[in-house]
Design a protein around this motif. Structure first.
Motif, mmCIF file in Angstrom:
data_model
loop_
_atom_site.group_PDB
_atom_site.id
_atom_site.type_symbol
_atom_site.label_atom_id
_atom_site.label_comp_id
_atom_site.label_asym_id
_atom_site.label_seq_id
_atom_site.Cartn_x
_atom_site.Cartn_y
_atom_site.Cartn_z
ATOM 1 N N HIS A 1 0.818 -1.408 -0.192
ATOM 2 C CA HIS A 1 0.327 0.222 -0.516
ATOM 3 C C HIS A 1 0.926 1.297 -0.265
ATOM 4 C CE1 HIS A 1 -4.258 -1.777 1.708
ATOM 5 N NE2 HIS A 1 -3.060 -3.132 1.732
ATOM 6 N N VAL A 2 0.251 2.146 -0.796
ATOM 7 C CA VAL A 2 1.314 3.533 -1.184
ATOM 8 C C VAL A 2 -0.178 4.360 -0.525
ATOM 9 C CG1 VAL A 2 2.828 4.824 -2.299
ATOM 10 C CG2 VAL A 2 2.636 2.320 -1.952
ATOM 11 N N LEU A 3 0.028 5.008 0.228
ATOM 12 C CA LEU A 3 -0.643 6.764 0.653
ATOM 13 C C LEU A 3 -0.089 7.742 1.252
ATOM 14 C CD1 LEU A 3 -0.786 4.075 2.712
ATOM 15 C CD2 LEU A 3 -2.849 4.467 3.351
ATOM 16 N N GLY A 4 -0.126 8.250 0.490
ATOM 17 C CA GLY A 4 -0.419 10.338 0.800
ATOM 18 C C GLY A 4 -0.845 11.213 0.938
ATOM 19 N N GLY A 5 -0.633 12.454 0.116
ATOM 20 C CA GLY A 5 -1.258 13.417 0.323
ATOM 21 C C GLY A 5 -2.100 14.060 1.956
ATOM 22 N N PRO A 6 -2.252 14.932 1.190
ATOM 23 C CA PRO A 6 -2.476 16.549 2.928
ATOM 24 C C PRO A 6 -3.204 15.950 3.685
ATOM 25 C CG PRO A 6 -3.016 17.394 0.584
ATOM 26 C CD PRO A 6 -3.266 15.847 0.368
ATOM 27 N N ARG A 7 -2.872 15.540 5.216
ATOM 28 C CA ARG A 7 -3.274 14.896 6.538
ATOM 29 C C ARG A 7 -4.122 16.042 7.430
ATOM 30 N NH1 ARG A 7 -0.339 9.795 8.047
ATOM 31 N NH2 ARG A 7 -1.550 9.938 9.615
ATOM 32 N N PRO A 8 -4.813 15.350 8.149
ATOM 33 C CA PRO A 8 -5.229 14.059 7.982
ATOM 34 C C PRO A 8 -6.029 13.112 6.740
ATOM 35 C CG PRO A 8 -6.841 15.554 9.629
ATOM 36 C CD PRO A 8 -6.490 16.371 8.092
#
Length: 116
Positions: free
Chosen positions: A103-110
């Protein structure tokens, strides 16, 4: 080698559609159908390997290739300032589909979910 009952093997074979990001003769990357972050994709080997615990010494170059691809594909998806990569392994590791995948996750949090 494919498992006819494996959902990822079916995606690789094209019998289940996916939104592909990258494909070559050894791996496929596609968007997660239930994303936990603004960017959430999976990178899978085309050869069916059930879990990370099932890899063998002969899989070293394939695993290395996958790890090299993760940051390249994350960058292409706009995750230049960071991303998370996760490999769930086995039932107590949270693995739901028994075909090795990152799994690759990213982008603005939350993000919607804190864990994968």
């Amino acid at each position: 080698m494919h498992d006819p009952n494996c959902v990822f093997c079916k995606i690789i074979a094209g019998t289940i559609p996916s939104n592909k990001l990258f494909e070559d003769d050894e791996v496929l990357a596609f968007h997660d159908i239930n994303p936990a972050a603004p960017v959430h994709f999976l990178l899978v080997p085309k050869r069916h390997i059930a879990t990370l615990a099932a890899v063998e010494p002969g899989d070293q170059s394939l695993l290395g290739k996958m790890m090299i691809l993760v940051p390249q594909l994350a960058e292409r998806q706009g995750c230049g300032d960071g991303f998370k990569s996760v490999i769930n392994t086995g039932p107590n590791g949270g693995q739901e589909v028994y075909h090795l995948h990152i799994h690759v996750l990213g982008g603005p949090r939350p993000w919607k979910r804190a864990t994968i």
